[in-house]
Design an enzyme around this catalytic site. Structure first.
Site, PDB file in Angstrom:
ATOM      1  N   PRO A   2      51.182  72.123  82.833  1.00 37.89           N
ATOM      2  CA  PRO A   2      51.016  72.953  84.016  1.00 37.89           C
ATOM      3  C   PRO A   2      52.261  73.756  84.364  1.00 37.89           C
ATOM      4  O   PRO A   2      53.346  73.210  84.467  1.00 37.89           O
ATOM      5  CB  PRO A   2      50.690  71.944  85.120  1.00 37.89           C
ATOM      6  CG  PRO A   2      51.093  70.628  84.608  1.00 37.89           C
ATOM      7  CD  PRO A   2      51.221  70.703  83.119  1.00 37.89           C
ATOM      8  N   GLU A   3      52.102  75.050  84.479  1.00 42.73           N
ATOM      9  CA  GLU A   3      53.146  75.917  85.014  1.00 42.73           C
ATOM     10  C   GLU A   3      52.595  76.491  86.318  1.00 42.73           C
ATOM     11  O   GLU A   3      51.595  76.013  86.830  1.00 42.73           O
ATOM     12  CB  GLU A   3      53.524  76.999  83.988  1.00 42.73           C
ATOM     13  CG  GLU A   3      54.126  76.380  82.729  1.00 42.73           C
ATOM     14  CD  GLU A   3      54.624  77.405  81.714  1.00 42.73           C
ATOM     15  OE1 GLU A   3      54.970  78.524  82.107  1.00 42.73           O
ATOM     16  OE2 GLU A   3      54.666  77.057  80.521  1.00 42.73           O
ATOM     17  N   LYS A  61      56.602  74.721  90.486  1.00 39.31           N
ATOM     18  CA  LYS A  61      55.689  73.710  89.956  1.00 39.31           C
ATOM     19  C   LYS A  61      55.586  72.495  90.870  1.00 39.31           C
ATOM     20  O   LYS A  61      54.932  71.519  90.519  1.00 39.31           O
ATOM     21  CB  LYS A  61      56.148  73.281  88.561  1.00 39.31           C
ATOM     22  CG  LYS A  61      56.206  74.445  87.579  1.00 39.31           C
ATOM     23  CD  LYS A  61      56.945  74.068  86.326  1.00 39.31           C
ATOM     24  CE  LYS A  61      57.420  75.330  85.600  1.00 39.31           C
ATOM     25  NZ  LYS A  61      58.372  75.022  84.532  1.00 39.31           N
ATOM     26  N   ARG A 273      62.809  72.358  71.822  1.00 41.70           N
ATOM     27  CA  ARG A 273      61.384  72.672  71.868  1.00 41.70           C
ATOM     28  C   ARG A 273      61.152  73.904  71.006  1.00 41.70           C
ATOM     29  O   ARG A 273      61.933  74.165  70.103  1.00 41.70           O
ATOM     30  CB  ARG A 273      60.899  72.844  73.309  1.00 41.70           C
ATOM     31  CG  ARG A 273      61.643  73.847  74.117  1.00 41.70           C
ATOM     32  CD  ARG A 273      61.366  73.702  75.591  1.00 41.70           C
ATOM     33  NE  ARG A 273      61.985  72.470  76.123  1.00 41.70           N
ATOM     34  CZ  ARG A 273      62.149  72.222  77.393  1.00 41.70           C
ATOM     35  NH1 ARG A 273      61.708  73.078  78.292  1.00 41.70           N
ATOM     36  NH2 ARG A 273      62.730  71.134  77.805  1.00 41.70           N
TER      37      ARG A 273
END
Length: 290
Positions: A2-3, A61, A273
């Site tokens: 979720p952003e 967020k 990442r």
DNA sequence: GATCGGCCCTGCCCGC
DNA sequence: TGCGGGCAGGGCCGAT
């Protein structure tokens, strides 16, 4: 994952399904889900009973439910895999159920489900945000997000160009601008034809404004489609997935043709990442900053 | 003070 | 078939 758009979809669901309902029972089932609540999970549960959420708010967020009296709020961060679901009482518990709130009206219960336990809940005092509003204490250092009407574009351009780092690191820095995560950073950079390692201090103000505009556009488009969904991990309060994944141009598109020029999208290591870019549209800068 | 790298955590997927 | 390793990644913390 979720952003901002995904969290906003959840916030709207909470506003519709949870606000105004008095809590009669609160169970925190996993200690890690309450690790930011210093007095511990049992204290969190006890202090929620008898309270009523009066609004559903968000910055970046972070999500929070101000409680009656507006002195405290139930703060939530979904981390990577958190879900807030409104489910009928009595339906089977999901495997990764971490907390549950029940309400005096006997209607659907609020469940916090989190596979990877990067998310969590806390009860926090509300503090003045300096602009007539109130935010939970631990959110006060987070910048406004790019979709916030009070976001100061000029101040953002100045602050970003004072940094000495790569542009993607700056976009992910929640003290500069909140709500942008790996997905929307890659998409905004692709739209701006900008490499993720471009030194912030070398970017002309007009290009920073352009990038900010692209970040806003891509998040607004995602919001209109109910958010991005990759696996079943991101869902709204009713458990429904969004459709924006179908509209991604760079993120997760390794080996697929760039929608603009057809060159295969490349995946590169970035800060433990991944980063996705078109090697032709987003050329490596002369002095890249990792 | 600013910047950067490592770590937390679990489940899925791929290769052997 | 089963096992091990890599990967996903936001935010915090310690090192530089």
């Amino acid at each position: 994952m979720p952003e901002l758009p995904e969290v906003e979809v959840v916030r709207r669901g909470l506003a519709q399904h949870v606000v105004g309902r008095a809590i009669c029972d609160a169970q925190v089932l996993h200690a890690r889900a309450a690790r930011r609540h210093i007095p511990g999970p049992d204290d969190l549960g006890r202090r929620l009973v008898g309270r009523t959420p009066v609004a559903a708010s968000r910055r970046g967020k972070y999500l929070w439910l101000p409680l009656d009296g507006r002195d405290h709020a139930l703060l939530a961060h979904l981390g990577m895999s958190g879900q807030l679901l409104v489910s009928p009482v009595g339906t089977a518990d999901p495997i990764h159920l971490r907390a549950r709130l029940r309400f005096t009206d006997g209607g659907g219960e609020l469940r916090f489900v989190d596979q990877r336990t990067f998310g969590g809940l806390a009860l926090e005092p509300l503090v003045d945000d300096g602009a007539g509003g109130a935010v939970p204490a631990s959110v006060a250092h987070i910048a406004r997000d790019a979709l916030d009407p009070d976001f100061d574009d000029a101040a953002f351009v100045r602050a970003l160009r004072r940094r000495h780092t790569g542009i993607k690191r700056a976009l992910l820095d929640q003290s500069l601008v909140s709500g942008i995560g790996n997905i929307y950073a890659d998409e905004a950079l692709w739209r701006s034809r900008m490499h993720w390692a471009t030194p912030t201090e070398e970017i002309a103000p007009v290009r920073v404004r352009g990038l900010l505009g692209h970040a806003r556009d891509v998040m607004a488009e995602a919001l209109a489609q109910g958010g991005t969904s990759f696996d079943a991990l991101y869902v709204d309060v009713n458990g429904e997935s969004g459709y924006f994944e179908r509209s991604l141009s760079a993120y997760g598109q390794e080996g697929l043709p760039c929608p603009r020029c057809g060159t295969p999208i490349r995946r590169e290591a970035f800060a433990n990442r991944s980063s996705y870019r078109c090697p032709r549209c987003q050329r490596t800068p002369r002095r890249p900053r990792p």
